[in-house]
Design a protein around this motif. Structure first.
Motif, PDB file in Angstrom:
ATOM      1  N   PHE A   8     -16.977  10.476  14.251  1.00  0.00           N
ATOM      2  CA  PHE A   8     -17.394   9.080  14.205  1.00  0.00           C
ATOM      3  C   PHE A   8     -16.977   8.438  12.881  1.00  0.00           C
ATOM      4  CE2 PHE A   8     -20.574   5.797  13.207  1.00  0.00           C
ATOM      5  CZ  PHE A   8     -20.345   4.951  14.276  1.00  0.00           C
ATOM      6  N   ALA A   9     -17.190   9.144  11.772  1.00  0.00           N
ATOM      7  CA  ALA A   9     -16.821   8.614  10.457  1.00  0.00           C
ATOM      8  C   ALA A   9     -15.315   8.408  10.365  1.00  0.00           C
ATOM      9  CB  ALA A   9     -17.302   9.554   9.362  1.00  0.00           C
ATOM     10  N   MET A  10     -14.537   9.351  10.869  1.00  0.00           N
ATOM     11  CA  MET A  10     -13.085   9.210  10.829  1.00  0.00           C
ATOM     12  C   MET A  10     -12.623   8.054  11.730  1.00  0.00           C
ATOM     13  SD  MET A  10     -11.878  13.187  10.674  1.00  0.00           S
ATOM     14  CE  MET A  10     -10.215  12.803  11.108  1.00  0.00           C
ATOM     15  N   SER A  11     -13.273   7.874  12.866  1.00  0.00           N
ATOM     16  CA  SER A  11     -12.919   6.778  13.767  1.00  0.00           C
ATOM     17  C   SER A  11     -13.217   5.426  13.117  1.00  0.00           C
ATOM     18  CB  SER A  11     -13.695   6.892  15.076  1.00  0.00           C
ATOM     19  OG  SER A  11     -13.339   8.078  15.748  1.00  0.00           O
ATOM     20  N   VAL A  12     -14.383   5.310  12.481  1.00  0.00           N
ATOM     21  CA  VAL A  12     -14.730   4.061  11.801  1.00  0.00           C
ATOM     22  C   VAL A  12     -13.767   3.821  10.646  1.00  0.00           C
ATOM     23  CG1 VAL A  12     -16.493   2.918  10.397  1.00  0.00           C
ATOM     24  CG2 VAL A  12     -17.138   4.083  12.508  1.00  0.00           C
ATOM     25  N   GLY A  13     -13.461   4.862   9.889  1.00  0.00           N
ATOM     26  CA  GLY A  13     -12.518   4.734   8.776  1.00  0.00           C
ATOM     27  C   GLY A  13     -11.144   4.296   9.249  1.00  0.00           C
ATOM     28  N   ALA A  14     -10.678   4.859  10.353  1.00  0.00           N
ATOM     29  CA  ALA A  14      -9.375   4.482  10.897  1.00  0.00           C
ATOM     30  C   ALA A  14      -9.398   3.033  11.370  1.00  0.00           C
ATOM     31  CB  ALA A  14      -8.996   5.404  12.055  1.00  0.00           C
ATOM     32  N   PHE A  15     -10.489   2.612  11.999  1.00  0.00           N
ATOM     33  CA  PHE A  15     -10.604   1.227  12.453  1.00  0.00           C
ATOM     34  C   PHE A  15     -10.574   0.262  11.273  1.00  0.00           C
ATOM     35  CE2 PHE A  15     -13.242  -2.492  13.373  1.00  0.00           C
ATOM     36  CZ  PHE A  15     -12.537  -3.022  14.427  1.00  0.00           C
ATOM     37  N   ILE A  16     -11.318   0.564  10.223  1.00  0.00           N
ATOM     38  CA  ILE A  16     -11.345  -0.297   9.038  1.00  0.00           C
ATOM     39  C   ILE A  16      -9.960  -0.351   8.400  1.00  0.00           C
ATOM     40  CG2 ILE A  16     -12.268  -0.493   6.690  1.00  0.00           C
ATOM     41  CD1 ILE A  16     -14.924   0.595   7.823  1.00  0.00           C
ATOM     42  N   PHE A  17      -9.308   0.797   8.303  1.00  0.00           N
ATOM     43  CA  PHE A  17      -7.959   0.840   7.745  1.00  0.00           C
ATOM     44  C   PHE A  17      -7.004  -0.014   8.574  1.00  0.00           C
ATOM     45  CE2 PHE A  17      -3.734   2.798   7.747  1.00  0.00           C
ATOM     46  CZ  PHE A  17      -3.411   2.670   6.399  1.00  0.00           C
ATOM     47  N   TRP A  18      -7.083   0.110   9.900  1.00  0.00           N
ATOM     48  CA  TRP A  18      -6.205  -0.639  10.797  1.00  0.00           C
ATOM     49  C   TRP A  18      -6.416  -2.140  10.638  1.00  0.00           C
ATOM     50  CZ3 TRP A  18      -2.321   1.115  13.809  1.00  0.00           C
ATOM     51  CH2 TRP A  18      -1.784   0.237  14.734  1.00  0.00           C
ATOM     52  N   GLN A  19      -7.673  -2.566  10.580  1.00  0.00           N
ATOM     53  CA  GLN A  19      -7.981  -3.986  10.428  1.00  0.00           C
ATOM     54  C   GLN A  19      -7.491  -4.519   9.084  1.00  0.00           C
ATOM     55  OE1 GLN A  19      -9.296  -6.148  12.719  1.00  0.00           O
ATOM     56  NE2 GLN A  19      -8.948  -4.423  14.097  1.00  0.00           N
ATOM     57  N   THR A  20      -7.669  -3.725   8.041  1.00  0.00           N
ATOM     58  CA  THR A  20      -7.221  -4.136   6.714  1.00  0.00           C
ATOM     59  C   THR A  20      -5.704  -4.286   6.689  1.00  0.00           C
ATOM     60  OG1 THR A  20      -9.093  -2.981   5.723  1.00  0.00           O
ATOM     61  CG2 THR A  20      -7.276  -3.537   4.264  1.00  0.00           C
ATOM     62  N   MET A  21      -4.998  -3.326   7.249  1.00  0.00           N
ATOM     63  CA  MET A  21      -3.540  -3.401   7.270  1.00  0.00           C
ATOM     64  C   MET A  21      -3.072  -4.601   8.096  1.00  0.00           C
ATOM     65  SD  MET A  21      -2.721  -1.125   5.215  1.00  0.00           S
ATOM     66  CE  MET A  21      -0.978  -1.314   5.320  1.00  0.00           C
ATOM     67  N   ASP A  22      -3.776  -4.910   9.170  1.00  0.00           N
ATOM     68  CA  ASP A  22      -3.422  -6.069   9.982  1.00  0.00           C
ATOM     69  C   ASP A  22      -3.595  -7.360   9.180  1.00  0.00           C
ATOM     70  OD1 ASP A  22      -2.599  -7.247  12.431  1.00  0.00           O
ATOM     71  OD2 ASP A  22      -4.679  -7.847  12.807  1.00  0.00           O
ATOM     72  N   LYS A  23      -4.691  -7.481   8.442  1.00  0.00           N
ATOM     73  CA  LYS A  23      -4.920  -8.675   7.624  1.00  0.00           C
ATOM     74  C   LYS A  23      -3.869  -8.793   6.528  1.00  0.00           C
ATOM     75  CE  LYS A  23      -9.833  -9.050   8.494  1.00  0.00           C
ATOM     76  NZ  LYS A  23     -11.179  -9.010   7.935  1.00  0.00           N
ATOM     77  N   ILE A  24      -3.503  -7.676   5.924  1.00  0.00           N
ATOM     78  CA  ILE A  24      -2.471  -7.697   4.881  1.00  0.00           C
ATOM     79  C   ILE A  24      -1.134  -8.126   5.477  1.00  0.00           C
ATOM     80  CG2 ILE A  24      -1.095  -6.207   3.362  1.00  0.00           C
ATOM     81  CD1 ILE A  24      -3.686  -4.666   2.778  1.00  0.00           C
ATOM     82  N   HIS A  25      -0.830  -7.629   6.664  1.00  0.00           N
ATOM     83  CA  HIS A  25       0.426  -7.987   7.326  1.00  0.00           C
ATOM     84  C   HIS A  25       0.469  -9.489   7.617  1.00  0.00           C
ATOM     85  CE1 HIS A  25       3.870  -7.836   9.968  1.00  0.00           C
ATOM     86  NE2 HIS A  25       3.158  -8.458  10.888  1.00  0.00           N
TER      87      HIS A  25
END
Length: 63
Positions: A8-25
């Motif tokens: 669960f922690a890794m899934s949440v971390g991956a989701f947060i990372f994905w959203q952050t990278m999308d905003k940066i893009h």
């Protein structure tokens, strides 16, 4: 239980990372668009300025 919590922690971390990278893009793409628009405006201003100078020079040459 630890495996489930870790997953669960890794899934949440991956989701947060994905959203952050999308905003940066998106931010980077908008910044590039603004740079391109500014460059195009500057080129248009230079073109118009050169045309006006050429017209003024032609008028002076004829007078």
């Amino acid at each position: 239980m630890v495996k489930v919590a870790g997953f669960f922690a890794m899934s949440v971390g991956a989701f947060i990372f994905w959203q952050t990278m999308d905003k940066i893009h998106v931010w980077n793409a908008l910044r590039q668009d603004e740079k391109q628009e500014r460059f195009e405006k500057e080129m248009e201003i230079k073109r118009v300025r050169e045309e006006l100078l050429r017209q003024a020079k032609d008028k002076d040459a004829l007078a």
